[in-house]
Design a protein around this motif. Structure first.
Motif, PDB file in Angstrom:
ATOM      1  N   VAL A  91      50.376  49.557  17.849  1.00  0.00           N
ATOM      2  CA  VAL A  91      50.240  50.971  17.512  1.00  0.00           C
ATOM      3  C   VAL A  91      50.909  51.217  16.165  1.00  0.00           C
ATOM      4  N   LEU A 133      48.360  45.192  22.169  1.00  0.00           N
ATOM      5  CA  LEU A 133      48.004  46.398  21.422  1.00  0.00           C
ATOM      6  C   LEU A 133      49.100  46.680  20.415  1.00  0.00           C
ATOM      7  N   ARG A 157      48.033  50.473   8.542  1.00  0.00           N
ATOM      8  CA  ARG A 157      46.677  50.978   8.286  1.00  0.00           C
ATOM      9  C   ARG A 157      46.071  50.309   7.059  1.00  0.00           C
ATOM     10  N   ARG A 179      42.622  45.253  17.690  1.00  0.00           N
ATOM     11  CA  ARG A 179      43.668  45.679  18.618  1.00  0.00           C
ATOM     12  C   ARG A 179      44.762  46.494  17.932  1.00  0.00           C
ATOM     13  N   LEU A 188      40.458  51.988  23.247  1.00  0.00           N
ATOM     14  CA  LEU A 188      40.722  52.549  21.927  1.00  0.00           C
ATOM     15  C   LEU A 188      39.586  53.459  21.458  1.00  0.00           C
ATOM     16  N   TYR A 222      40.131  55.419  14.043  1.00  0.00           N
ATOM     17  CA  TYR A 222      41.521  55.322  14.468  1.00  0.00           C
ATOM     18  C   TYR A 222      41.893  53.926  14.963  1.00  0.00           C
ATOM     19  N   HIS A 223      40.944  53.002  14.975  1.00  0.00           N
ATOM     20  CA  HIS A 223      41.311  51.662  15.458  1.00  0.00           C
ATOM     21  C   HIS A 223      40.475  50.594  14.773  1.00  0.00           C
ATOM     22  N   SER A 224      41.044  49.421  14.727  1.00  0.00           N
ATOM     23  CA  SER A 224      40.361  48.240  14.207  1.00  0.00           C
ATOM     24  C   SER A 224      40.889  47.043  14.978  1.00  0.00           C
ATOM     25  N   GLY A 255      44.771  46.979  24.763  1.00  0.00           N
ATOM     26  CA  GLY A 255      44.106  46.889  23.476  1.00  0.00           C
ATOM     27  C   GLY A 255      42.604  46.705  23.557  1.00  0.00           C
ATOM     28  N   THR A 266      40.011  57.418  20.353  1.00  0.00           N
ATOM     29  CA  THR A 266      39.488  57.919  19.084  1.00  0.00           C
ATOM     30  C   THR A 266      38.544  59.092  19.316  1.00  0.00           C
ATOM     31  N   VAL A 274      45.729  50.323  16.490  1.00  0.00           N
ATOM     32  CA  VAL A 274      45.327  51.726  16.629  1.00  0.00           C
ATOM     33  C   VAL A 274      46.322  52.609  15.877  1.00  0.00           C
ATOM     34  N   GLU A 296      38.669  47.343  23.570  1.00  0.00           N
ATOM     35  CA  GLU A 296      37.841  48.200  22.722  1.00  0.00           C
ATOM     36  C   GLU A 296      37.493  49.511  23.427  1.00  0.00           C
TER      37      GLU A 296
END
Length: 397
Positions: free
Chosen positions: A167, A165, A177, A289, A336, A285-287, A331, A340, A291, A333
């Motif tokens: 972050v 994961l 991001r 692994r 996460l 807020y995630h894509s 990590g 979110t 976040v 899905e």
């Protein structure tokens, strides 16, 4: 633990050693996960012999409770974190005002003013003690996102770390991001926040003071040494530039007028700094692994001092979400998505509330200042409504 201490895949790698990133990393490490922190700057430092600096924040009770759970609250309080027991808010263009008192709510404090350098350095020290893999002064260049991990590389594809994961806690201009292509919405306020540390004639009374003056907002935050930290939001041009260009005496005089002399004469000021005011919110807020947390996911207007509190609420939710079965794959899905779902609506609500307050107090249409004043007086005099508002605003609910 140094960055060369192991070559195994980490459970969690946090990019950004600010308060939010440090809290997430420490919370994950406290659960026995293998954690790393990658920071482009040097390790955070705090010198208690120096005078307070301009980088401060207000923390509410929920944030301080989280820091207590992480085992850092006592150390932070020893580094000039200052509890305040009152808050007074008033409108320069109308008769309205509202006052909150800790005693009336039956709590020891409404909030704490903390220096960010102190908070970040305390967290970093605990991360070192917890055996977290630390990568100060390390800048990543590329990320390889794989089904089971994220590989992080420096210059010339030099491997830095791998984690199940990743972050992104690397701030409002998050490179992570942008690299992974998470879109965001938002707008600029066309305003700047001017910050400084000031000395006043009268004591701050352990009270945070905030005044709305047309399109400007001034907040005075009480510090442990008796001075105040200010956040003075002004239109970007020409007001903010003109204010920054003032010499110390003229700046103090302008600030004293803006605060209506609530603490008497302003007798000294530190050098000033400024930052642009923006509202941003990631659409997810995630894509994979990766976040987002804190300012990488959302920014809001600072008028209520909630920015870092929202970030630490992200951190607490993320840390709580890594307990139990999630420890086997931080990590995943499902993990996460749950994070979110928990945080994005809450942050969106706070962002809309701050925009609404700014619009309400920044509009001077005929009759509106009087209506605002009536509304503030009614809230101030209606104990159940005022109590509910206070519990929500100060993280006491």
């Amino acid at each position: 633990m140094t960055k060369d201490a192991h070559n195994e895949t980490l459970d969690v790698l946090v990019v950004g050693a600010g308060a939010v990133g440090g809290a997430i990393a420490l919370g994950a490490a406290r659960q026995g996960l293998r954690v790393g922190v990658l920071e482009r700057n040097a390790a955070p430092q705090f010198d208690p012999e120096t005078t307070p600096v301009t980088r401060v924040a207000t923390l509410n009770s929920a944030s301080m409770a989280f820091l207590h759970e992480l085992g850092v609250r006592e150390a932070l309080e020893q580094r000039r974190a200052h509890a305040f027991s009152g808050m007074y808010v008033w409108d320069a263009n109308g008769p309205g005002h509202i006052r909150f008192e800790a005693d009336a709510l039956g709590v020891p404090a409404l909030g704490w003013t903390v220096e960010l350098a102190a908070l970040e350095s305390v967290l970093w020290g605990e991360l070192e003690a917890a055996g977290v893999a630390l990568y100060p002064q390390t800048e990543w260049k590329t990320l390889d996102r794989r089904p089971d991990r994220v590989d992080v590389y420096g210059d010339h594809r030099r491997p830095i770390a791998s984690a199940r994961l990743l972050v992104a806690a690397d701030g409002a201009r998050s490179r992570v991001r942008d690299y992974v292509g998470i879109p965001f919405t938002g707008h600029d306020y066309d305003a700047s926040g001017i910050v400084a540390t000031i000395t006043t004639e009268h004591p701050h009374q352990d009270t945070a003071w905030q005044r709305f003056v047309e399109d400007r907002i001034i907040a005075l935050l009480p510090l442990a040494d008796g001075r105040c930290s200010i956040v003075w939001s002004q239109p970007e041009w020409p007001a903010a530039e003109d204010t920054l260009a003032l010499d110390d005496a003229a700046f103090c005089a302008a600030l004293e007028q803006e605060t209506d002399g609530c603490l008497g004469a302003i007798t000294a000021t530190s050098p000033r700094a400024s930052f642009p005011l923006t509202a941003r919110h990631a659409k997810t807020y995630h894509s994979g692994r990766v976040v987002l947390a804190g300012d990488a996911a959302h920014t809001i207007h600072p008028l209520a001092g909630q920015g870092l509190n929202l970030g630490l609420a992200d951190a607490r939710t993320m840390v709580d979400g890594l307990r139990g079965p999630a420890r086997h794959d931080p990590g995943a899905e499902t993990v996460l998505r749950a994070y979110t779902r928990a945080r994005r609506p809450e942050n969106a609500l706070m962002q809309r509330a701050m925009d609404g307050l700014k619009l309400l107090f920044g509009t001077q249409a005929a009759g509106l200042p009087e209506l605002r004043g009536l509304g503030l007086r009614l809230v101030d005099q209606t104990a159940p409504v005022k109590r509910r508002l206070a519990l929500r605003a100060f993280g006491l609910d």
